[in-house]
Design an enzyme around this catalytic site. Structure first.
Site, PDB file in Angstrom:
ATOM      1  N   GLY A   1      16.136   3.695  39.065  1.00 22.12           N
ATOM      2  CA  GLY A   1      16.385   2.522  39.502  1.00 22.12           C
ATOM      3  C   GLY A   1      14.955   2.166  40.732  1.00 22.12           C
TER       4      GLY A   1
ATOM      5  CG  ASP B   1      15.394  -9.421  42.091  1.00 25.09           C
ATOM      6  OD1 ASP B   1      14.607  -9.312  41.721  1.00 25.09           O
ATOM      7  OD2 ASP B   1      15.562  -7.734  42.285  1.00 25.09           O
TER       8      ASP B   1
END
Length: 888
Positions: free
Chosen positions: A21, A134
């Site tokens: 990620g 987010d």
């Protein structure tokens, strides 16, 4: 750097790589201490080399680790080894939401299920001061380990940009980087399509930014398309600032997205944060409500008409959730549509009270095991009802203005407790409370007893000060006070005991700073105030709504009817209605918790038969011959209470009193030729009547100054009657009435309560109840000359009854029938109390509800007034966006 299988980071042994990620790489690992599989995320060198960034990361990780919510990825540990910083979380199996969306739109019911989980997770985080910033499909994971439960990932971790950001900074600045915005045509990278307008503008954001992002995710789940998607990142951000998303069309051509779901999405995507849902909890409430309605078809679910209004049936949890959703979507607006909903609770609730913030419902219900009245709360949005320990005998709860405390009554006390439990603290003495209200000016106003005026006390306790006094020439009680917004003025109810049916009393307006009060309106119950300028109250069983000027204390228009099936307890002049400060109204219809069934039990608690049908009945009394049973019962159409006699064999009841007054507490004369009973108007009366229909009532005695006369028992020769007497709110005492000359005299009185005097079959002893020890206990003394005292019960006791030969006393301890062997002679030898059986008695509601059972002469059969839980609990009604102007 990549880690190979077998590498150990602290106690965690790497098994395999899972993925990568923005913050680093993720590995499957084994926790060698606990033997469980975990996920280990190794932070990138660039991230770890920034001390301030790493500090904030660790700070927020610790904050998120405390959340412990099923829809938030659990964080187990943080660590550093050989310059490698890592975070340990639960291991998930399944797929990211982004991967699932590549297959197309998600069916509406499943989308709502996922959305509800996300909203609940967000709500928990927001309430702890943590904002995600987010939220997007990449940070949501469908976990097959937990029945496809959705999890929020990287909560507060992945996108910490501003130097000021912290776990407690709910307004942290978020500035998108160019890598996130993207520059190539046709590509929208990173998070730009899910950013809120305030994020795009580089302004400070709070939890409502997450709600916008949530709306964009839900839009995509339902349609299969992004809400804001343009050729470039810059154009996408412009669309977020200026454009509405395209009309929602389901991914499948065979279904349309329900209007209710479209409204939720659109409300999340409002450009102005103040016009969105104001909390994720509110958003979750709305989704929970929608999950119980028809979301699969192309039209709004059908509605049925009632009292010229419309309502929609919902499961109890969904309806309650919707009731208390107080965000902008449900906050009344000039164009908001009024909505009625029908909601069924899983228990027969009474004494309902909404918290001022509209988020929690407090109510009283019977404990399923003990049968005792307990205080319950339902935190709206949760999946359970919580019973508050230490609230046995609770009644009539009411809230503090900040919604952080609940005040309630138990016999003898006014207490307060936090809605999440803890120790209940005494505020003031209250013999048998009849309502209270907690004002913003720092006073609790309450009615401490069924008779007398209102008193004020500080919430922390102290000596109550009298505020209103009854006019004894025409009044008996002031009760059910309700503070108006200024916290000083209030409305309250005063019944007219000479009237039965509709219009039995008046609402009055008063102030804690004055003994003066004035009439407002004719009514039959308590009243609640709606901040839009209306009062709610009952007339008969009709719920009335009337314009009201809270400052002047006057009505400003004519009342209108909202429903004509309101649940009203006529014996205490109370309707099941409540209103929150946000303008939501709630009320109960039907009569589920008032009915009871006369039921025969043997000594082992086995049911051996029933008498008649469930009714609003109390105070059963078996005739000397055992062939008849007297009760008092309420006619639900007229609210009149009368004496009825059952034939035991047929089970048929016959009404024998007909005057428009409250006739209660029937007991049989020694020879069974008369029934003696109490009835009350401005004065309290003791009368007798033959137990056959059409008999003539004869008055025996009357108390002219608001006292209560409750007949208890007869002497063995039938010449004297023992009765309990309570004058106004004073102590109860036991008196003896000589029937020949109608002369009465006290036999037990003092600084404590003495009541329920039962003469032994041989006429030489008197069993009674007293609270001299601090709680109700059973005692025996000699009769008629009162000498000596022997305690019968040891751990509380009420309602003593003698066996026909005088060798045993029965009594109640909570909802258990107890038996005690009695050896009577020169003195009294009391055996050890033994438990026979337990059951759910009908709760005592009015002061005239005193006898829960009776016993056959041989002590082998017990006639119990048993609470009947209805097969179907009548619903509660909810009004959102209330517009009383539409009522006719």
């Amino acid at each position: 750097m990549s880690l190979t299988p077998g590498t150990k980071l602290g106690p965690y042994q790497v098994v395999a790589a899972v993925g990568a990620g923005g913050m680093g790489e993720v590995y499957r690992a084994k926790d060698t201490r606990l033997g469980r599989d975990v996920a280990v995320k190794v932070v990138t060198a660039a991230f770890a080399s920034d001390p301030e960034r790493l500090r904030r990361f660790e700070q927020e990780a610790r904050a998120v680790a405390t959340l412990n919510h099923p829809n938030i990825l659990s964080i187990y540990d943080l660590g550093t080894q050989d310059g490698i910083s890592y975070i340990v979380t639960e291991l998930l199996d399944g797929q990211p939401l982004r991967q699932r969306l590549q297959q197309g739109a998600i069916p509406q019911r499943k989308a709502i299920e996922y959305a509800l989980g996300i909203a609940n997770g967000l709500a928990t985080a927001h309430e702890h001061g943590i904002v995600h910033r987010d939220l997007k499909p990449e940070n949501l994971f469908i976990n097959t380990n937990s029945d496809n439960q959705i999890k929020i990932l990287d909560f507060g971790l992945a996108k910490v940009r501003a130097a000021s950001a912290s776990a407690s900074d709910s307004a942290a600045t978020f500035t998108p980087s160019m890598a996130e915005v993207g520059t190539s045509a046709g590509t929208v990278m990173g998070s730009v399509g899910y950013m809120s307008p305030e994020q795009v503008r580089g302004e400070k954001v709070d939890h409502r930014s997450d709600i916008f992002s949530f709306g964009a995710v839900l839009y995509e789940m339902l349609t299969g398309n992004r809400a804001f998607q343009r050729d470039t990142g810059a154009e996408t951000m412009t669309a977020i600032l200026k454009d509405d998303p395209p009309e929602m069309v389901a991914g499948s051509s065979s279904a349309m997205i329900s209007p209710g779901l479209q409204r939720i999405v659109n409300h999340c995507l409002e450009k102005n944060p103040g016009e969105r849902f104001q909390s994720a909890r509110d958003l979750g409430f709305a989704l929970q409500a929608l999950s119980g309605s028809d979301v699969s078809g192309s039209k709004v679910p059908p509605v049925t008409s009632s009292s010229s209004r419309f309502r929609r049936a919902l499961p109890w949890m969904a309806g309650l959730a919707l009731l208390f959703a107080v965000g902008g979507w449900l906050r009344p607006r000039p164009s908001a549509e009024e909505m009625h909903f029908t909601v069924s609770l899983p228990v027969a609730a009474r004494d309902i009270a909404l918290s001022p913030n509209g988020r929690t419902l407090a109510f009283v219900a019977q404990d399923e095991k003990t049968g005792r009245s307990m205080l319950f709360v339902h935190a709206i949005g949760s999946q359970k009802i919580d019973q508050l320990a230490g609230t046995e005998g609770a009644s009539y709860p009411f809230w503090s203005p900040d919604s952080k405390q609940i005040a309630f009554f138990t016999p003898g006390k006014l207490l307060r407790i936090a809605p999440d439990g803890g120790t209940a603290r005494t505020v003031a003495p209250a013999q048998l409370g009849r309502g209270g209200t907690w004002g913003s000016a720092g006073y609790i106003l309450f009615a401490p007893a069924p008779a007398g005026g209102l008193y004020k006390v500080r919430p922390e306790g102290g000596t109550p000060e009298q505020v209103t006094k009854v006019d004894s020439s025409r009044e008996y009680t002031h009760r059910w006070p309700y503070f108006l917004p200024d916290g000083k003025h209030f409305i309250f109810f005063v019944p007219d005991l000479t009237v039965v049916g509709e219009g039995v009393g008046e609402l009055y307006f008063g102030s804690v700073d004055s003994a003066e009060f004035r009439r407002v309106e004719t009514a039959d119950s308590n009243a609640s105030y709606l901040p839009a300028g209306y009062i709610l109250y009952a007339r008969g069983n009709k719920l009335m709504v009337q314009p009201f000027d809270a400052k002047a204390g006057t009505t400003t228009g004519q009342p209108a009817m909202l429903t004509q099936n309101l649940q009203v307890v006529a014996t205490v002049f109370r309707a099941e209605l409540t209103a929150a400060a946000n303008g939501t109204a709630m009320f109960s219809t039907g009569d589920s918790w008032q009915r009871s069934q006369l039921t025969w039990f043997d000594r082992n608690g086995k049911v051996t038969g029933v008498v008649g049908e469930p009714l609003y009945q109390n105070n059963p009394s078996i005739s000397p011959g055992g062939d008849r049973i007297a009760v008092d019962a309420i006619d639900s159409s007229t609210f009149n209470t009368d004496v009825y006699v059952y034939d035991v064999q047929s089970g048929n009841p016959t009404r024998i009193t007909f005057l428009p007054v409250e006739d209660t507490l029937p007991i049989w004369s020694h020879d069974g030729k008369y029934l003696y009973y109490s009835w009350i108007s401005i004065t309290n009366h003791l009368s007798r009547i033959p137990p056959n229909s059409g008999g003539t009532q004869e008055e025996v005695t009357a108390e002219t100054n608001l006292g209560r006369i409750d007949p208890n028992s007869f002497s063995s020769d039938g010449t004297s009657l023992v009765y309990s007497f309570r004058k106004n709110a004073n102590r109860a005492s036991i008196w003896s009435l000589h029937l020949a000359d109608r002369k009465a005299a006290p036999i037990l009185e003092g600084n404590h309560d003495f009541f329920n005097g039962m003469i032994s079959p041989d006429g030489h002893w008197l069993a009674y109840v007293s609270n001299e020890s601090g709680r109700d206990e059973i005692y025996v003394t000699s009769y008629p000359g009162i000498q000596g005292k022997w305690q019968v019960s040891r751990d509380g006791g009420e309602e003593p009854r003698w066996r026909g030969d005088g060798k045993e006393i029965f009594f109640l301890n909570a909802n258990t029938v107890m038996a005690v062997q009695m050896m009577l002679g020169e003195g009294v030898n009391v055996g050890v109390p033994q438990s026979l059986f337990s059951t759910q008695f009908r709760e005592h509601i009015s002061v005239s509800d005193q006898n829960s059972y009776d016993v056959s002469k041989d002590g082998q059969r017990f006639l119990v007034n048993r609470y009947v839980k209805p097969k179907q609990i009548p619903p509660m009604e909810i009004v959102l966006n209330f517009d009383p102007k539409q009522l006719k």
